[in-house]
Write a protein that holds these residues in place. Structure first.
Motif, PDB file in Angstrom:
ATOM      1  N   PRO A   1     -20.390 -12.313 -47.186  1.00 20.48           N
ATOM      2  CA  PRO A   1     -21.788 -12.772 -47.185  1.00 20.48           C
ATOM      3  C   PRO A   1     -22.427 -12.811 -45.798  1.00 20.48           C
ATOM      4  O   PRO A   1     -23.610 -12.479 -45.649  1.00 20.48           O
ATOM      5  N   LEU A   2     -21.663 -13.203 -44.779  1.00 19.98           N
ATOM      6  CA  LEU A   2     -22.217 -13.227 -43.424  1.00 19.98           C
ATOM      7  C   LEU A   2     -22.461 -11.803 -42.921  1.00 19.98           C
ATOM      8  O   LEU A   2     -23.444 -11.535 -42.227  1.00 19.98           O
ATOM      9  N   ALA A   3     -21.565 -10.894 -43.278  1.00 23.76           N
ATOM     10  CA  ALA A   3     -21.737  -9.495 -42.883  1.00 23.76           C
ATOM     11  C   ALA A   3     -22.973  -8.904 -43.549  1.00 23.76           C
ATOM     12  O   ALA A   3     -23.767  -8.189 -42.920  1.00 23.76           O
ATOM     13  N   VAL A   4     -23.158  -9.209 -44.845  1.00 18.15           N
ATOM     14  CA  VAL A   4     -24.335  -8.730 -45.584  1.00 18.15           C
ATOM     15  C   VAL A   4     -25.613  -9.228 -44.913  1.00 18.15           C
ATOM     16  O   VAL A   4     -26.607  -8.494 -44.778  1.00 18.15           O
ATOM     17  N   ALA A   5     -25.607 -10.493 -44.469  1.00 18.21           N
ATOM     18  CA  ALA A   5     -26.788 -11.061 -43.809  1.00 18.21           C
ATOM     19  C   ALA A   5     -27.074 -10.369 -42.487  1.00 18.21           C
ATOM     20  O   ALA A   5     -28.230 -10.080 -42.152  1.00 18.21           O
ATOM     21  N   VAL A   6     -26.028 -10.082 -41.714  1.00 16.21           N
ATOM     22  CA  VAL A   6     -26.207  -9.404 -40.422  1.00 16.21           C
ATOM     23  C   VAL A   6     -26.780  -8.014 -40.636  1.00 16.21           C
ATOM     24  O   VAL A   6     -27.700  -7.577 -39.919  1.00 16.21           O
ATOM     25  N   VAL A   7     -26.255  -7.286 -41.620  1.00 17.24           N
ATOM     26  CA  VAL A   7     -26.730  -5.925 -41.887  1.00 17.24           C
ATOM     27  C   VAL A   7     -28.187  -5.957 -42.362  1.00 17.24           C
ATOM     28  O   VAL A   7     -29.035  -5.195 -41.868  1.00 17.24           O
ATOM     29  N   ARG A   8     -28.480  -6.837 -43.293  1.00 19.96           N
ATOM     30  CA  ARG A   8     -29.837  -6.915 -43.860  1.00 19.96           C
ATOM     31  C   ARG A   8     -30.864  -7.271 -42.785  1.00 19.96           C
ATOM     32  O   ARG A   8     -31.858  -6.565 -42.589  1.00 19.96           O
ATOM     33  N   ASP A   9     -30.647  -8.370 -42.092  1.00 18.59           N
ATOM     34  CA  ASP A   9     -31.629  -8.837 -41.110  1.00 18.59           C
ATOM     35  C   ASP A   9     -31.609  -7.993 -39.845  1.00 18.59           C
ATOM     36  O   ASP A   9     -32.641  -7.807 -39.191  1.00 18.59           O
ATOM     37  N   GLY A  10     -30.418  -7.457 -39.512  1.00 15.52           N
ATOM     38  CA  GLY A  10     -30.317  -6.608 -38.326  1.00 15.52           C
ATOM     39  C   GLY A  10     -31.110  -5.335 -38.487  1.00 15.52           C
ATOM     40  O   GLY A  10     -31.823  -4.896 -37.570  1.00 15.52           O
ATOM     41  N   LYS A  11     -31.021  -4.716 -39.667  1.00 11.12           N
ATOM     42  CA  LYS A  11     -31.784  -3.494 -39.927  1.00 11.12           C
ATOM     43  C   LYS A  11     -33.274  -3.749 -39.858  1.00 11.12           C
ATOM     44  O   LYS A  11     -34.047  -2.914 -39.370  1.00 11.12           O
ATOM     45  N   ASP A  12     -33.710  -4.920 -40.357  1.00  9.79           N
ATOM     46  CA  ASP A  12     -35.136  -5.266 -40.289  1.00  9.79           C
ATOM     47  C   ASP A  12     -35.603  -5.354 -38.837  1.00  9.79           C
ATOM     48  O   ASP A  12     -36.689  -4.866 -38.487  1.00  9.79           O
ATOM     49  N   LYS A  13     -34.777  -5.959 -37.995  1.00  4.84           N
ATOM     50  CA  LYS A  13     -35.155  -6.132 -36.581  1.00  4.84           C
ATOM     51  C   LYS A  13     -35.103  -4.804 -35.825  1.00  4.84           C
ATOM     52  O   LYS A  13     -35.895  -4.567 -34.915  1.00  4.84           O
ATOM     53  N   LEU A  14     -34.165  -3.920 -36.208  1.00  3.01           N
ATOM     54  CA  LEU A  14     -34.042  -2.627 -35.528  1.00  3.01           C
ATOM     55  C   LEU A  14     -35.121  -1.644 -35.974  1.00  3.01           C
ATOM     56  O   LEU A  14     -35.361  -0.631 -35.301  1.00  3.01           O
ATOM     57  N   ASN A  15     -35.727  -1.922 -37.120  1.00  4.63           N
ATOM     58  CA  ASN A  15     -36.908  -1.173 -37.576  1.00  4.63           C
ATOM     59  C   ASN A  15     -36.698   0.338 -37.587  1.00  4.63           C
ATOM     60  O   ASN A  15     -37.431   1.098 -36.957  1.00  4.63           O
TER      61      ASN A  15
ATOM     62  N   LYS B   1     -31.100  -4.595 -28.702  1.00  2.00           N
ATOM     63  CA  LYS B   1     -30.908  -3.407 -29.518  1.00  2.00           C
ATOM     64  C   LYS B   1     -29.438  -3.005 -29.558  1.00  2.00           C
ATOM     65  O   LYS B   1     -28.892  -2.694 -30.634  1.00  2.00           O
ATOM     66  N   GLU B   2     -28.781  -3.007 -28.435  1.00  7.89           N
ATOM     67  CA  GLU B   2     -27.368  -2.634 -28.389  1.00  7.89           C
ATOM     68  C   GLU B   2     -26.523  -3.643 -29.166  1.00  7.89           C
ATOM     69  O   GLU B   2     -25.606  -3.259 -29.902  1.00  7.89           O
ATOM     70  N   LEU B   3     -26.824  -4.931 -28.975  1.00  4.69           N
ATOM     71  CA  LEU B   3     -26.064  -5.981 -29.647  1.00  4.69           C
ATOM     72  C   LEU B   3     -26.184  -5.842 -31.168  1.00  4.69           C
ATOM     73  O   LEU B   3     -25.181  -5.852 -31.892  1.00  4.69           O
ATOM     74  N   LEU B   4     -27.412  -5.671 -31.649  1.00  6.42           N
ATOM     75  CA  LEU B   4     -27.628  -5.591 -33.091  1.00  6.42           C
ATOM     76  C   LEU B   4     -27.066  -4.316 -33.710  1.00  6.42           C
ATOM     77  O   LEU B   4     -26.442  -4.336 -34.766  1.00  6.42           O
ATOM     78  N   SER B   5     -27.298  -3.168 -33.055  1.00  7.78           N
ATOM     79  CA  SER B   5     -26.826  -1.909 -33.622  1.00  7.78           C
ATOM     80  C   SER B   5     -25.305  -1.880 -33.699  1.00  7.78           C
ATOM     81  O   SER B   5     -24.739  -1.359 -34.677  1.00  7.78           O
ATOM     82  N   THR B   6     -24.635  -2.460 -32.708  1.00  4.66           N
ATOM     83  CA  THR B   6     -23.169  -2.538 -32.741  1.00  4.66           C
ATOM     84  C   THR B   6     -22.709  -3.437 -33.889  1.00  4.66           C
ATOM     85  O   THR B   6     -21.817  -3.073 -34.670  1.00  4.66           O
ATOM     86  N   ALA B   7     -23.320  -4.609 -34.013  1.00  2.00           N
ATOM     87  CA  ALA B   7     -22.931  -5.555 -35.063  1.00  2.00           C
ATOM     88  C   ALA B   7     -23.203  -4.991 -36.452  1.00  2.00           C
ATOM     89  O   ALA B   7     -22.362  -5.099 -37.359  1.00  2.00           O
ATOM     90  N   VAL B   8     -24.374  -4.368 -36.643  1.00  2.00           N
ATOM     91  CA  VAL B   8     -24.724  -3.817 -37.950  1.00  2.00           C
ATOM     92  C   VAL B   8     -23.788  -2.675 -38.324  1.00  2.00           C
ATOM     93  O   VAL B   8     -23.356  -2.558 -39.476  1.00  2.00           O
ATOM     94  N   ALA B   9     -23.442  -1.819 -37.378  1.00  2.16           N
ATOM     95  CA  ALA B   9     -22.540  -0.698 -37.643  1.00  2.16           C
ATOM     96  C   ALA B   9     -21.183  -1.194 -38.137  1.00  2.16           C
ATOM     97  O   ALA B   9     -20.611  -0.647 -39.095  1.00  2.16           O
ATOM     98  N   ILE B  10     -20.653  -2.237 -37.483  1.00  2.00           N
ATOM     99  CA  ILE B  10     -19.342  -2.763 -37.873  1.00  2.00           C
ATOM    100  C   ILE B  10     -19.435  -3.518 -39.208  1.00  2.00           C
ATOM    101  O   ILE B  10     -18.657  -3.296 -40.129  1.00  2.00           O
ATOM    102  N   GLU B  11     -20.404  -4.423 -39.329  1.00  2.00           N
ATOM    103  CA  GLU B  11     -20.487  -5.283 -40.511  1.00  2.00           C
ATOM    104  C   GLU B  11     -20.897  -4.529 -41.769  1.00  2.00           C
ATOM    105  O   GLU B  11     -20.679  -5.017 -42.885  1.00  2.00           O
ATOM    106  N   SER B  12     -21.469  -3.348 -41.617  1.00  2.00           N
ATOM    107  CA  SER B  12     -21.832  -2.565 -42.802  1.00  2.00           C
ATOM    108  C   SER B  12     -20.596  -2.111 -43.576  1.00  2.00           C
ATOM    109  O   SER B  12     -20.700  -1.709 -44.740  1.00  2.00           O
ATOM    110  N   LEU B  13     -19.426  -2.200 -42.943  1.00  2.46           N
ATOM    111  CA  LEU B  13     -18.174  -1.847 -43.612  1.00  2.46           C
ATOM    112  C   LEU B  13     -17.600  -3.017 -44.408  1.00  2.46           C
ATOM    113  O   LEU B  13     -16.627  -2.859 -45.139  1.00  2.46           O
ATOM    114  N   SER B  14     -18.193  -4.201 -44.271  1.00  3.79           N
ATOM    115  CA  SER B  14     -17.682  -5.415 -44.919  1.00  3.79           C
ATOM    116  C   SER B  14     -18.639  -5.896 -46.005  1.00  3.79           C
ATOM    117  O   SER B  14     -19.847  -5.655 -45.932  1.00  3.79           O
ATOM    118  N   ASP B  15     -18.088  -6.597 -47.014  1.00  2.00           N
ATOM    119  CA  ASP B  15     -18.920  -7.170 -48.061  1.00  2.00           C
ATOM    120  C   ASP B  15     -18.969  -8.695 -47.980  1.00  2.00           C
ATOM    121  O   ASP B  15     -19.399  -9.366 -48.909  1.00  2.00           O
TER     122      ASP B  15
END
Length: 818
Positions: A549-563, A533-547
């Motif tokens: 393609p890898l950042a978009v994938a982390v945000v999309r799939d990370g949010k799904d996993k964090l539910n 949870k800590e790993l994903l929430s940190t990564a999603v918070a940072i990558e949500s500032l980037s456009d």
């Protein structure tokens, strides 16, 4: 050596597609100029078709190259014109072949072809003739043109028009007092009179003149249309099969064999009628595509809706789609959710879930980049939800309209087998005529009356007429193309249809073909005292500032996993090119990136244990992101462009049907290529390839295997497709580029339809071979049989029977199931 790229439509405005004959003419003209080494067509990253010109700057300047290209393109465009015409009056393949011959003899015609379905394609030199003159020639030939698609010169104001012209009836329509069924009814009347006359001939005392009169009536109704068509052909100097049959019937009458002559005309006219009916079945299967889309749409204006013809819809209009109704235009959903039955276009059996898309700027600027789940196509069927759709294509440019146009154009392309049979008939028919003439004089050698020799010659004339051969291939190709279109596969004519079934090897592009085409998070590996949870929430918070393609994938799939977990807000994102990013989160410095980022970053170096895990993931073909929060390493996120769900199953199916050499071509590194190949079962992956390397790989495969297909998305794979035996594009629905560049287009974005297409092609080839054996076999049997004494009656029954057998055998393709 330098390179210049120019959009192809700039040089050749309004060409139908990149396969147009003017494109190789343009390339040939350019390559003949001093200083230009070679030129070729490809698609750029936006999907536009461009001409790539390689030149020597020491010999010719860039400005001069541009002038040469534009001058050459303008000259070609103003020199060569194109017509695609739909006419009424072409009833069967023999007649179509005759029309083709006559059109190709016209002054200024470069190439022409008439299909038995009524489609005529003409390419002509504008210096020698013009559109209306050619339409006038068709008028003189007696055809009613239903529609005409022109490609005018740059001097003409209208870029393209579809017009209703020459709307008149003609004898070739075979209409009459009973409409389209007149010939069939005339044929049945002929058969009825034949039966009455034959029966009354056994009645004692019945006048012979009355029986003769009945037979003459049978001649009239059986030969009514046959004589008309024969006369038309003879006027043009063509001695087709119809003429030979009329001669045989007249010969029988001269000999006093009125019953056999009437039988010949009855069976031949009946065969004509049934052949026309059977071919009509295949034509209707194609014409049925045009009935998929509704004629009107509900357009929303200022909160109200009005019903308008689909032709009146403009790009940007908003239309309302009611539940369980057909969708009238291509567009993007801006309000509502529903499931849509896309089977009429893509052949998919399961309805696709659709949802709204909110970014209006993207809809207006790059509608083709929007995911399929937000897009709908004309001719598909809405489910239970109500939708509002923003129109992105005019009705004439919709996916359905393009599909119909390309299928119709496919009807005018000859297959290799048809080219062979046409060439065979070219020599066979004159040989038969020579044989018939020789047999007329058999009485000089054999002790028999002239009447017997003449009768035998007429019987051979009937037996040797290659009616079944003429129809055997066109009927199968037409049925195959129609069945493919109904199954969500566009096959551009007989050549790719036959070639597809003879493939020995398949080459696949990786990204978007064997894989989903977009990265997904595959591994989340916390390190030390961190958790997922800590790993994903940190990564999603940072990558949500980037456009990225890898950042978009982390945000999309990370949010799904964090539910639904509430995420912190990051700030001050800074990109480190080629290595990763850094930003501030909770006043702490966060680094996310590859190993190179942490080798150069200040602070705690990456632990060896974590480094080993990164290398292990990379060996599996995955892209890795290491996350560091201040001096703490939180863990690793692994991403990969994952294989399609059906890829492994399709590869197994292809191997089962005999395609053992399957290779994968990709620009990704070899490690990624190996990983994907291992997952789906391909044993020959080739990575680190540039587009020109893919072309060379295809050429090598053709040299070693013979026939090979390239399967891709039709955009950046266009050069490799052009060098393969058959180019196959996936996900062609909504993509004009894919529809234009490929020989075979899979409308659905699914590999699973590929085995169906190959299986249909193989079945078509089998049926074509069967038809050739039947038609040629019957001729081989009947010629010696009639020479040895078989009468006209049985000969014509066997002759017409074989013609109907090959046609109905071909129609079996309409019911093909893989």
């Amino acid at each position: 050596m330098k390179k210049l790229t120019i959009e192809l439509p700039v040089l050749l405005p309004d060409i139908p597609d990149s396969d147009d004959p003017c494109v190789p003419r343009l390339i040939g003209a350019l390559e003949s100029r001093n200083g230009i080494s070679y030129a070729h067509v490809k698609s750029d990253e936006d999907g536009d078709t461009i001409l790539c010109i390689h030149y020597n700057p020491n010999v010719v300047t860039l400005q001069r190259i541009k002038e040469i290209a534009q001058t050459t393109g303008a000259k070609l465009h103003d020199t060569f014109g194109h017509l695609m015409i739909e006419v009424s009056g072409i009833r069967q393949s023999r007649h179509a072949r005759s029309i083709t011959q006559r059109l190709n003899k016209l002054p200024g015609v470069v190439d022409a072809y008439a299909s038995a379905t009524g489609r005529i394609r003409i390419e002509f030199n504008r210096d020698s003739t013009f559109d209306d003159a050619l339409l006038g020639k068709l008028y003189e030939m007696g055809f009613r043109s239903k529609s005409v698609k022109k490609t005018p010169s740059s001097k003409e104001k209208e870029h393209e028009e579809t017009a209703e012209v020459h709307d008149h009836d003609h004898k070739h329509e075979h209409g009459g007092i009973f409409g389209e069924k007149t010939e069939l009814i005339f044929s049945l009347i002929s058969g009825g009179l034949l039966g009455v006359g034959f029966g009354l001939s056994f009645v004692d005392g019945f006048p012979e003149w009355a029986s003769l009169a009945i037979y003459i009536g049978a001649y009239f109704f059986g030969g009514f249309y046959l004589v008309q068509e024969s006369f038309t052909e003879v006027k043009e100097g063509n001695f087709e099969i119809d003429f030979l049959m009329v001669v045989a019937a007249i010969g029988a009458a001269i000999l006093g064999e009125w019953a056999e002559g009437a039988l010949l005309l009855f069976l031949f006219s009946l065969g004509h009628s049934l052949e026309h009916y059977a071919m009509g079945r295949a034509r209707d299967a194609i014409k049925g595509l045009a009935d998929l889309a509704p004629k009107t749409a509900l357009r929303k204006t200022d909160g109200d809706t009005e019903e308008v013809p689909v032709e009146k819809l403009d790009i940007g209009d908003v239309i309302v789609i009611k539940p369980n109704s057909k969708i009238p235009a291509d567009g993007v959903i801006i309000n509502g959710e529903s499931s849509v039955n896309q089977a009429p276009i893509t052949g998919e059996s399961v309805p696709a879930d659709k949802m709204e898309f909110a970014d209006m700027d993207t809809i207006e600027q790059k509608p083709d980049s929007i995911e399929d789940k937000h897009r709908v196509f004309a001719g598909t069927i809405n489910g239970n939800g109500s939708l509002e759709v923003k129109v992105t294509k005019l009705s004439k440019d919709s996916t359905l309209s393009r599909l119909i146009t390309l299928v119709n154009e496919a009807e005018t392309q000859k297959s290799p087998t048809q080219q062979f049979t046409d060439k065979f008939e070219k020599y066979f028919v004159p040989s038969v005529l020579v044989l018939v003439v020789v047999l007329h004089f058999a009485f000089l050698i054999v002790d028999e009356p002239f009447a017997d020799s003449f009768y035998r010659a007429m019987a051979v004339l009937v037996a040797a007429s290659p009616c079944a051969l003429a129809i055997s291939t066109p009927s199968a190709v037409l049925s195959g193309v129609a069945r493919a279109a109904r199954g969500g596969v566009l096959i551009k004519g007989g050549r790719p249809l036959e070639n597809l079934g003879g493939l020995k090897a398949l080459a696949f592009d990786k990204t978007g073909t064997l894989t989903e085409g977009k990265p997904r998070v595959t591994d989340v590996i916390p390190f030390d005292d961190s958790d997922e949870k800590e790993l994903l929430s940190t990564a999603v918070a940072i990558e949500s500032l980037s456009d990225h393609p890898l950042a978009v994938a982390v945000v999309r799939d990370g949010k799904d996993k964090l539910n639904g977990t509430e995420l912190p807000e990051a700030e001050d994102l800074e990109s480190v090119t080629g290595k990763g990013v850094k930003a501030i989160l909770h006043s702490a410095q966060v680094f996310i990136g590859n190993l190179k980022l942490f080798e150069e970053a200040e602070g705690t170096k990456i632990p060896n244990e974590l480094k080993d895990q990164v290398k292990k993931l990379e060996e599996e073909g995955k892209t890795t992101m290491v996350v560091r929060y201040n001096e703490r390493y939180l863990g690793i996120i692994g991403l990969m462009d994952t294989p399609r769900e059906d890829a492994k199953k399709v590869i197994q199916q292809l191997r089962t049907i005999g395609l053992s050499h399957l290779i994968m071509l990709t620009g990704d590194n070899q490690r990624v290529a190996d990983a994907v190949a291992k997952t789906i079962g391909i044993d020959d992956p080739k990575g680190n390839l540039l587009p020109e390397d893919k072309v060379e790989a295809i050429k090598e495969l053709r040299n070693s295997e013979g026939e090979v297909a390239m399967v891709g998305d039709g955009v950046n794979d266009a050069p490799a497709m052009a060098n393969s035996t058959v180019g196959i594009a996936m996900g062609a629905a909504g993509s004009d580029v894919a529809l234009e560049t490929a020989d075979v287009a899979l409308m659905a974005d699914k590999l699973s339809v590929l085995p169906f297409a190959i299986g249909l092609s193989r079945k078509t080839k089998t049926i074509i071979k069967q038809n050739l054996w039947i038609s040629l076999g019957m001729v081989v049997i009947l010629i010696p049989a009639t020479i040895l004494g078989l009468s006209i009656g049985p000969a014509v029954m066997a002759h017409e029977g074989s013609t109907l057998v090959v046609v109905f055998n071909a129609l079996r393709l309409l019911g093909y199931k893989s």
